[in-house]
Design a protein around this motif. Structure first.
Motif, PDB file in Angstrom:
ATOM      1  N   HIS B  21       0.787  -1.214  -0.304  1.00 20.13           N
ATOM      2  CA  HIS B  21       0.007   0.079  -0.141  1.00 20.13           C
ATOM      3  C   HIS B  21       0.895   1.409   0.020  1.00 20.13           C
ATOM      4  CE1 HIS B  21      -3.880  -1.530   0.255  1.00 20.13           C
ATOM      5  NE2 HIS B  21      -3.733  -2.567   1.161  1.00 20.13           N
ATOM      6  N   VAL B  31       2.681   6.249  -2.084  1.00 18.16           N
ATOM      7  CA  VAL B  31       1.518   5.615  -1.721  1.00 18.16           C
ATOM      8  C   VAL B  31       0.910   5.072  -2.943  1.00 18.16           C
ATOM      9  CG1 VAL B  31      -0.867   6.123  -0.785  1.00 18.16           C
ATOM     10  CG2 VAL B  31       1.199   7.539   0.099  1.00 18.16           C
ATOM     11  N   ALA B  32       0.655   3.754  -2.987  1.00 16.24           N
ATOM     12  CA  ALA B  32      -0.106   2.895  -4.005  1.00 16.24           C
ATOM     13  C   ALA B  32      -1.378   3.381  -4.239  1.00 16.24           C
ATOM     14  CB  ALA B  32      -0.288   1.564  -3.708  1.00 16.24           C
ATOM     15  N   GLY B  33      -1.971   3.167  -5.405  1.00 15.29           N
ATOM     16  CA  GLY B  33      -3.371   3.699  -5.615  1.00 15.29           C
ATOM     17  C   GLY B  33      -4.501   3.269  -4.799  1.00 15.29           C
ATOM     18  N   ASP B 130      -3.465   8.043  -6.119  1.00 13.20           N
ATOM     19  CA  ASP B 130      -1.922   7.667  -5.673  1.00 13.20           C
ATOM     20  C   ASP B 130      -1.223   9.139  -5.149  1.00 13.20           C
ATOM     21  OD1 ASP B 130      -0.295   8.363  -7.966  1.00 13.20           O
ATOM     22  OD2 ASP B 130      -1.243   6.607  -8.570  1.00 13.20           O
TER      23      ASP B 130
ATOM     24  N   MET C  80       7.748   2.094  -7.102  1.00 15.57           N
ATOM     25  CA  MET C  80       6.480   2.263  -7.575  1.00 15.57           C
ATOM     26  C   MET C  80       6.198   1.563  -8.911  1.00 15.57           C
ATOM     27  SD  MET C  80       3.293   3.250  -7.260  1.00 15.57           S
ATOM     28  CE  MET C  80       1.752   4.208  -7.972  1.00 15.57           C
ATOM     29  N   ARG C  82       3.729   1.298 -12.135  1.00 14.67           N
ATOM     30  CA  ARG C  82       2.390   1.682 -12.925  1.00 14.67           C
ATOM     31  C   ARG C  82       2.014   0.825 -13.961  1.00 14.67           C
ATOM     32  NH1 ARG C  82       0.410   6.420 -10.861  1.00 14.67           N
ATOM     33  NH2 ARG C  82       2.111   7.576  -9.605  1.00 14.67           N
ATOM     34  N   ALA C 113       4.996  -0.132  -4.321  1.00 18.80           N
ATOM     35  CA  ALA C 113       3.684   0.157  -4.459  1.00 18.80           C
ATOM     36  C   ALA C 113       3.163  -0.111  -6.047  1.00 18.80           C
ATOM     37  CB  ALA C 113       3.663   1.524  -3.965  1.00 18.80           C
ATOM     38  N   ARG C 114       1.737   0.252  -5.985  1.00 19.01           N
ATOM     39  CA  ARG C 114       1.435  -0.217  -7.629  1.00 19.01           C
ATOM     40  C   ARG C 114       0.098   0.715  -7.765  1.00 19.01           C
ATOM     41  NH1 ARG C 114      -0.434  -5.954  -9.365  1.00 19.01           N
ATOM     42  NH2 ARG C 114      -2.570  -5.073  -8.888  1.00 19.01           N
ATOM     43  N   THR C 115      -0.141   1.083  -8.915  1.00 16.79           N
ATOM     44  CA  THR C 115      -1.424   1.709  -9.436  1.00 16.79           C
ATOM     45  C   THR C 115      -1.788   0.989 -10.860  1.00 16.79           C
ATOM     46  OG1 THR C 115      -1.291   3.658  -8.305  1.00 16.79           O
ATOM     47  CG2 THR C 115      -2.716   3.826 -10.058  1.00 16.79           C
ATOM     48  N   THR C 116      -2.833   0.284 -10.801  1.00 13.44           N
ATOM     49  CA  THR C 116      -3.226  -0.169 -12.014  1.00 13.44           C
ATOM     50  C   THR C 116      -4.615   0.621 -12.650  1.00 13.44           C
ATOM     51  OG1 THR C 116      -2.490  -2.355 -11.166  1.00 13.44           O
ATOM     52  CG2 THR C 116      -4.077  -2.255 -13.218  1.00 13.44           C
TER      53      THR C 116
END
Lengths: 136, 136, 136
Positions: B21, B31-33, B130, C80, C82, C113-116
């Motif tokens: 996270h 900070v992750a999404g 994010d 991070m 993406r 961390a990750r955002t998808t």
């Protein structure tokens, strides 16, 4: 303690919400998503440079550059550019404009990394770009 | 050698995959999404705060803030917020909620930069955010 | 003055525009958006690893890793990721591939961390990934 500084070029319209066009803290400078708005005219709503991808892309570059320079940086400090287009068919033309623009900038450092994806943007906008720079 | 630390607030559901996270390494905190999931309840699937943009946005802010604070940071350290909406028509309302929320936070430092784009999100989700923070 | 260095793995095709596959400046390493292109073959256009999400995801991971390693970093340094998908229905399968891949990488540090999000990509591409790493 390193101070976080808001970057607000005089050419820019006030952000439509509580965010900064750019912020710098120490060696890190983040440029918020810029679009093809012409330099701000007091008392008038933001106006897009034109309907074409070329007009909007060049104005967007000018807006990113204004934030970088107001923050004491330049294109050579940019590590990452995120390019948001609305239409996959604009990719080739955007690249042409991109290449010609950066050739004219005579950068001394290597070109930034980049990600280009295709998203929705507010009506009339064809491109948005943000940038992460590292100074020093 | 600076250690990379995973940030996992107790309010958060386990990530649906091998990501954190939030992570912090030295002065950089990512900070992750985050989406509008309510605080985790053991043995139950994640539940969205509600169907409205307001409910989801406020919960998303709470979730971003929880990661920041668990990592020793706060809103004042945030350099960049990426806001993902699913509908261009939500922009004005999101900005209203955004402004009111950050007014209540009584930030001492300038507002973060921001990019807002319109993408697809999993069914039922209207917003994802994010954040990149720089401490120190 | 810290030098900004372009990262160009030998496996990579030349970028389609004036950007770098990766750049490093001091402890910050940014990987540009990578897709599922197979290692470059001179004189031939870039070729996608295959039509499936699995083939493209694994090749994309290989391409991100090649940039990281050419820049003196590894997965453990990534803060991070993406992940850009074109189809919400690919989320579960992408996570399975993601988890299995990173299990095999035997990371010592916590997961990034990750955002998808779900966006448009050029025809034939199902996934794109970029990454921010902090070394040291």
């Amino acid at each position: 303690m390193t101070e976080k500084i808001a970057i607000t070029p005089s050419t820019h319209t006030a952000p439509p919400a509580r965010f900064s066009h750019g912020v710098r803290k120490g060696d890190i400078l983040q440029v918020a998503g810029q679009v093809g708005f012409l330099p701000a005219v007091e008392g008038r709503a933001p106006e897009v440079a034109g309907p074409s991808l070329r007009e909007q892309t060049l104005q967007t570059f000018a807006n990113v550059k204004a934030v970088l320079e107001e923050g004491g940086a330049g294109w050579d400090d940019v590590m990452m550019m995120r390019v948001y287009l609305t239409d996959v068919d604009h990719f080739a033309e955007m690249n042409e404009i991109y290449n010609a623009y950066f050739e004219e900038q005579h950068l001394k450092a290597p070109a930034a990394a980049r990600t280009t994806v295709y998203v929705g943007l507010p009506k009339g906008l064809l491109i948005e770009i943000d940038a992460l720079a590292v100074l020093g």
